[in-house]
Write a protein that holds these residues in place. Structure first.
Motif, mmCIF file in Angstrom:
data_model
loop_
_atom_site.group_PDB
_atom_site.id
_atom_site.type_symbol
_atom_site.label_atom_id
_atom_site.label_comp_id
_atom_site.label_asym_id
_atom_site.label_seq_id
_atom_site.Cartn_x
_atom_site.Cartn_y
_atom_site.Cartn_z
ATOM 1 N N ASN A 173 25.033 25.154 105.796
ATOM 2 C CA ASN A 173 25.904 24.592 104.693
ATOM 3 C C ASN A 173 26.430 26.075 104.286
ATOM 4 O O ASN A 173 26.213 27.132 104.955
ATOM 5 C CB ASN A 173 25.073 24.518 103.420
ATOM 6 C CG ASN A 173 25.993 24.034 102.172
ATOM 7 O OD1 ASN A 173 27.448 23.831 102.535
ATOM 8 N ND2 ASN A 173 25.433 23.565 101.068
ATOM 9 N N THR B 157 29.060 15.338 100.519
ATOM 10 C CA THR B 157 28.453 15.031 99.021
ATOM 11 C C THR B 157 28.241 13.388 98.793
ATOM 12 O O THR B 157 27.487 12.901 98.248
ATOM 13 C CB THR B 157 29.134 15.890 98.065
ATOM 14 O OG1 THR B 157 29.065 17.244 98.322
ATOM 15 C CG2 THR B 157 28.369 15.920 96.806
ATOM 16 N N GLY C 24 33.042 15.514 96.919
ATOM 17 C CA GLY C 24 33.014 17.075 97.614
ATOM 18 C C GLY C 24 34.365 17.825 97.282
ATOM 19 O O GLY C 24 35.047 17.430 96.657
ATOM 20 N N SER D 263 26.592 19.250 103.229
ATOM 21 C CA SER D 263 27.033 19.367 101.620
ATOM 22 C C SER D 263 26.057 19.012 100.675
ATOM 23 O O SER D 263 24.916 18.481 100.990
ATOM 24 C CB SER D 263 28.404 18.968 101.521
ATOM 25 O OG SER D 263 29.202 19.057 102.380
ATOM 26 N N GLY D 264 26.352 19.145 99.610
ATOM 27 C CA GLY D 264 25.757 18.356 98.325
ATOM 28 C C GLY D 264 24.875 19.483 97.507
ATOM 29 O O GLY D 264 24.067 19.199 96.696
ATOM 30 N N ALA D 265 24.892 20.652 98.064
ATOM 31 C CA ALA D 265 24.325 21.815 97.066
ATOM 32 C C ALA D 265 24.736 21.870 95.359
ATOM 33 O O ALA D 265 23.892 21.783 94.849
ATOM 34 C CB ALA D 265 24.314 23.077 97.801
HETATM 35 N N1 GLU Z 1 29.232 23.805 100.195
HETATM 36 C C1 GLU Z 1 29.428 22.785 99.180
HETATM 37 C C2 GLU Z 1 28.264 22.056 98.591
HETATM 38 O O1 GLU Z 1 27.055 22.347 99.192
HETATM 39 C C3 GLU Z 1 30.253 21.488 99.683
HETATM 40 C C4 GLU Z 1 31.466 21.788 100.383
HETATM 41 C C5 GLU Z 1 32.130 20.639 100.415
HETATM 42 O O2 GLU Z 1 32.031 19.459 99.927
HETATM 43 O O3 GLU Z 1 33.026 20.484 101.556
HETATM 44 O O4 GLU Z 1 27.898 21.572 97.666
#
Ligand code: GLU
Length: 255
Positions: free
Chosen positions: A130, A9, A206, A46-48
């Protein structure tokens, strides 16, 4: 080569939780170019949650589960919309795969997932993976994308996993608190001593930190996959990593 790239992220987004457009554009360009050159490319992104928090104009990264899951549902759309658009500019097709811990624990689900990836790669599609944050609970989640990326890399028999993060690599001690900390270029033997270097470190935006990265490295090197931790601020560094040049920290696989 079959290459898995994990982008955190902090690499994709500003601290405002808005997309770092210039960075993501460069990353997409490099991955597209490497696919054109004949490599099989898989992206774990990541980043969702951050994207969702930005889009929903939440004041902070959510901490309660329902808001995290809501933010992930919104942000995952935003992420894939962005990737789909950007990869299309280079005539590449992307696919979304959302996984949970259960998908690795069950042989049947694991086989389904690896078969799908194999077929996508044959079709020259770039899979973007993800965690399925909207349905995961503590019992079934992988929890962080460093771990997820290493599970993906090992199960698809990748040659190399590159973790792009906001840190240059593994240091002899925490560089945020110790100015004498030195970057470790190569780890030939990932032993207990090295693993303890990851204690008490956290990522900024993240969920991962150095501990999750070292555990990911252990899974990779024990299963015949090389791993590199590098700073994601210059995605073109991926070229140098492939040439074997000194970038970040390289974890040599056990033969
Ligand atoms: N799956 C989470 C997302 O997309 C991120 C997990 C992580 O930062 O490791 O926000």
């Amino acid at each position: 080569m079959r290459i898995v790239i994990k982008v955190g992220t902090s690499t994709l987004a500003y601290s405002t939780y808005r997309l770092n457009i210039q960075r993501v554009k460069k990353l997409v360009e490099v991955i597209s170019d490497l696919e054109n050159a004949g490599h099989e490319m898989i992206l774990v992104s990541s980043g969702a949650i951050a994207m969702g928090a930005g889009k929903l104009m939440l004041a902070d990264r959510p901490s309660d589960i329902p808001t995290k899951q809501a933010a992930a549902a919104v942000g995952q759309c935003e992420l894939m919309y962005t990737y789909d658009n950007m990869f299309s500019e280079y005539n590449h097709t992307v696919a979304q795969l959302l996984l949970t811990g259960n998908d690795f624990h069950s042989d049947e689900r694991r086989t389904n997932f690896t078969n799908t990836i194999a077929r996508l790669l044959e079709l020259r599609v770039i899979p973007i993976i993800n965690e399925n944050d909207t349905v995961t609970t503590d019992e079934i989640k992988v929890g962080d994308n460093d771990t997820l990326a290493s599970q993906v890399a090992v199960n698809v028999n990748a040659d190399l996993l590159i973790l792009l993060s906001d840190i240059d690599g593994l240091y002899t001690s925490d560089p945020h608190t110790n100015k004498d900390a030195k970057l470790i270029n190569v780890v030939d033997h990932l032993d207990e001593k090295i693993l303890t270097l990851g204690e008490d470190s956290h990522g900024s935006l993240g969920t991962g930190g150095m501990k999750t990265k070292l555990n990911a490295a252990l899974r990779c090197v024990e299963n015949g996959c090389e791993m590199v931790i590098a700073n994601g601020d210059k995605p073109e560094n991926i070229y140098a990593i492939l040439k074997g040049e000194q970038v970040g920290t390289r974890f040599v696989r056990r033969q």
